[in-house]
Every structure is written in C-alpha cells, then in structure tokens.
Scaffold this motif. Structure first.
Motif, PDB file in Angstrom:
ATOM      1  N   UNK A   1     -10.302  -7.593   4.264  1.00  0.00           N
ATOM      2  CA  UNK A   1      -9.175  -7.083   5.064  1.00  0.00           C
ATOM      3  C   UNK A   1      -8.261  -8.227   5.479  1.00  0.00           C
ATOM      4  N   UNK A   2      -8.854  -9.347   5.851  1.00  0.00           N
ATOM      5  CA  UNK A   2      -8.050 -10.498   6.257  1.00  0.00           C
ATOM      6  C   UNK A   2      -7.234 -11.027   5.077  1.00  0.00           C
ATOM      7  N   UNK A   3      -7.871 -11.051   3.885  1.00  0.00           N
ATOM      8  CA  UNK A   3      -7.164 -11.514   2.681  1.00  0.00           C
ATOM      9  C   UNK A   3      -5.964 -10.619   2.381  1.00  0.00           C
ATOM     10  N   UNK A   4      -6.173  -9.324   2.488  1.00  0.00           N
ATOM     11  CA  UNK A   4      -5.142  -8.368   2.083  1.00  0.00           C
ATOM     12  C   UNK A   4      -4.075  -8.171   3.160  1.00  0.00           C
ATOM     13  N   UNK A   5      -4.516  -8.087   4.425  1.00  0.00           N
ATOM     14  CA  UNK A   5      -3.581  -7.712   5.500  1.00  0.00           C
ATOM     15  C   UNK A   5      -3.339  -8.864   6.490  1.00  0.00           C
TER      16      UNK A   5
ATOM     17  N   UNK B   1      -8.830  -2.945  -5.387  1.00  0.00           N
ATOM     18  CA  UNK B   1      -8.102  -3.564  -4.267  1.00  0.00           C
ATOM     19  C   UNK B   1      -8.073  -2.624  -3.068  1.00  0.00           C
ATOM     20  N   UNK B   2      -8.119  -3.187  -1.881  1.00  0.00           N
ATOM     21  CA  UNK B   2      -7.978  -2.388  -0.662  1.00  0.00           C
ATOM     22  C   UNK B   2      -6.567  -1.828  -0.585  1.00  0.00           C
ATOM     23  N   UNK B   3      -6.449  -0.576  -0.156  1.00  0.00           N
ATOM     24  CA  UNK B   3      -5.130   0.025   0.011  1.00  0.00           C
ATOM     25  C   UNK B   3      -5.164   1.053   1.120  1.00  0.00           C
TER      26      UNK B   3
ATOM     27  N   UNK C   1      -3.215  -6.721  12.075  1.00  0.00           N
ATOM     28  CA  UNK C   1      -2.119  -6.278  11.202  1.00  0.00           C
ATOM     29  C   UNK C   1      -2.565  -5.102  10.331  1.00  0.00           C
ATOM     30  N   UNK C   2      -3.841  -5.113   9.916  1.00  0.00           N
ATOM     31  CA  UNK C   2      -4.350  -3.956   9.177  1.00  0.00           C
ATOM     32  C   UNK C   2      -4.255  -2.707  10.044  1.00  0.00           C
ATOM     33  N   UNK C   3      -4.722  -2.817  11.295  1.00  0.00           N
ATOM     34  CA  UNK C   3      -4.714  -1.654  12.183  1.00  0.00           C
ATOM     35  C   UNK C   3      -3.289  -1.182  12.447  1.00  0.00           C
ATOM     36  N   UNK C   4      -2.375  -2.130  12.570  1.00  0.00           N
ATOM     37  CA  UNK C   4      -0.975  -1.774  12.811  1.00  0.00           C
ATOM     38  C   UNK C   4      -0.402  -1.019  11.607  1.00  0.00           C
ATOM     39  N   UNK C   5      -0.688  -1.533  10.415  1.00  0.00           N
ATOM     40  CA  UNK C   5      -0.147  -0.896   9.199  1.00  0.00           C
ATOM     41  C   UNK C   5      -0.753   0.493   8.985  1.00  0.00           C
ATOM     42  N   UNK C   6      -2.069   0.586   9.226  1.00  0.00           N
ATOM     43  CA  UNK C   6      -2.754   1.884   9.089  1.00  0.00           C
ATOM     44  C   UNK C   6      -2.178   2.871  10.107  1.00  0.00           C
ATOM     45  N   UNK C   7      -1.991   2.405  11.350  1.00  0.00           N
ATOM     46  CA  UNK C   7      -1.448   3.271  12.412  1.00  0.00           C
ATOM     47  C   UNK C   7      -0.040   3.734  12.072  1.00  0.00           C
ATOM     48  N   UNK C   8       0.790   2.830  11.573  1.00  0.00           N
ATOM     49  CA  UNK C   8       2.165   3.180  11.204  1.00  0.00           C
ATOM     50  C   UNK C   8       2.155   4.257  10.123  1.00  0.00           C
ATOM     51  N   UNK C   9       1.244   4.106   9.157  1.00  0.00           N
ATOM     52  CA  UNK C   9       1.128   5.096   8.089  1.00  0.00           C
ATOM     53  C   UNK C   9       0.675   6.442   8.653  1.00  0.00           C
ATOM     54  N   UNK C  10      -0.344   6.421   9.512  1.00  0.00           N
ATOM     55  CA  UNK C  10      -0.871   7.659  10.096  1.00  0.00           C
ATOM     56  C   UNK C  10       0.189   8.341  10.971  1.00  0.00           C
ATOM     57  N   UNK C  11       0.871   7.550  11.800  1.00  0.00           N
ATOM     58  CA  UNK C  11       1.878   8.123  12.695  1.00  0.00           C
ATOM     59  C   UNK C  11       3.083   8.644  11.919  1.00  0.00           C
ATOM     60  N   UNK C  12       3.388   8.027  10.796  1.00  0.00           N
ATOM     61  CA  UNK C  12       4.571   8.397  10.032  1.00  0.00           C
ATOM     62  C   UNK C  12       4.322   9.513   9.029  1.00  0.00           C
TER      63      UNK C  12
END
Ligand code: MN
Length: 199
Positions: free
Chosen positions: A96-100, A132-134, A105-116
């Motif tokens: 997760x650290x490598x990718x995000x 790959x993680x996505x 930042x992973x939690x922020x991106x996931x949250x933005x996706x979920x909220x949007x």
C-alpha cells in the motif's frame, strides 16, 4: 444446494458507535437475508442449483447474478469489519505504501472514490489482473470476480448501509468505516491472493 445466511462474525452491537445494532439488524437480518432467499428461489431447477456463489457470479446473468453477487459481497463485507481490527502491517502495508505513498493517502483516495460513487454500489481494494493493487468502484451488485480481480477490502455504499446511522451523510459513514476495518482479515486476503497469483 440451499445457500444460507452466514452468521455475523461478531455481536450485532459490536461495531457501535460506528455502525449501530439497528443497522446490522436490518442490513444483515433483512437485506442480506433477502438476497439469499431470492437467490435460492431463482436457482431452483436451474443449472445454477448446485454451484457455489463464486461459480454463479462468474457465469450467471440477471437476477441470479445480482442476488449471488450481493450474497457474496455482504458476507465479505462483514468480514472486512471488526470491533478490534488491529493495525495494517507487513507485506500489505509495504504494498500500500509503494502504491499510494502512505496509509493516509490510500484511505483518502479510497474515501474519495466511495463518497463520489453515484448511486448504489461497492468500493473495493483489489488485486487487478496483473497483480497490482487498485481502488475500484462498482455499481449495484457488480463483483470483482466479473473483472478478473481479487477482492481484498470492500465498503458497501448502498444507502441501506448507513441511512439509519448517518442519514444522507455517506461521508460520515465512510469516515467511521476506517475505525472498524479488519486489517488482519484484509492482510490475510492479500497473502492468499499473492500466493495464488505467484502459483
Ligand atoms: Mn448492503
């Protein structure tokens, strides 16, 4: 084969104050149960009668697919939550650290996706086809198995998941979600998926 509603892996009030007993009573006891009942009705006398949920999800269409995917997605979602989920660590933390760049930042991106996400659906962390993680967002009853992805973590963003506790504020629900993620379970999914893809 008759599909059965799996028991919650914790007490109905175990996720309070983040998710109430009343929400779990309805979400598990009514919504999840209804998907299972409708699935059992829909597969009677068909080629799907003796197939596993995952087999049905990758081969069926229409109501059979929708109810099977919702049955699987909910069982997975319950396991992704825990009153004592522990901390993210080990191989998944590194990936997760490598990718995000960081867990935050992973939690922020996931949250933005979920909220949007527009309308009903599910937000997922998956291993994609190339390992790959996505973060992916899916509508209604869609499933990562339909896209060659391996699910690692999911957040149910159907209104029934949060309306009793948070009314229209999906954002408040998604914020609360991070307090009860079962990282131990998610880490185990990642470990198993990595082994499968390496094999
Ligand atoms: Mn749901």
């Amino acid at each position: 084969m008759t599909h059965k509603l799996p028991q919650l892996p914790y007490a109905q009030n175990a996720l309070e104050p983040y998710i109430s007993r009343e929400t779990l009573d309805y979400h598990h006891g009514k919504h999840h149960a209804a998907y299972i009942n409708k699935l059992n009705d829909a597969i009677k006398g068909t080629e799907y009668e003796n197939k596993s949920l995952q087999e049905i999800i990758t081969s069926a269409t229409g109501p059979v697919l929708n109810n099977a995917a919702q049955a699987w997605n909910h069982a997975f979602y319950w396991q992704c939550l825990s009153p004592a989920g522990g901390k993210l660590k080990g191989d998944l933390m590194e990936a997760i650290t490598r990718k995000f760049h960081s867990l935050e930042r992973f939690e922020r991106e996931f949250s933005t996706t979920a909220n949007g996400h527009f309308g009903s659906g599910w937000t997922w962390l998956v291993l994609d086809k190339v390992g790959k993680l996505a973060i992916v967002s899916m509508h209604d009853a869609d499933s990562p198995f339909r896209h060659g992805q391996i699910p690692l973590l999911t957040c149910d963003v159907w209104e029934h998941a949060y309306y009793i506790d948070y009314r229209n504020s999906r954002q408040s629900y998604v914020n609360a979600f991070w307090q009860i993620v079962n990282w131990e379970f998610v880490t185990e999914q990642f470990k198993q998926a990595s082994h499968r893809q390496a094999a």
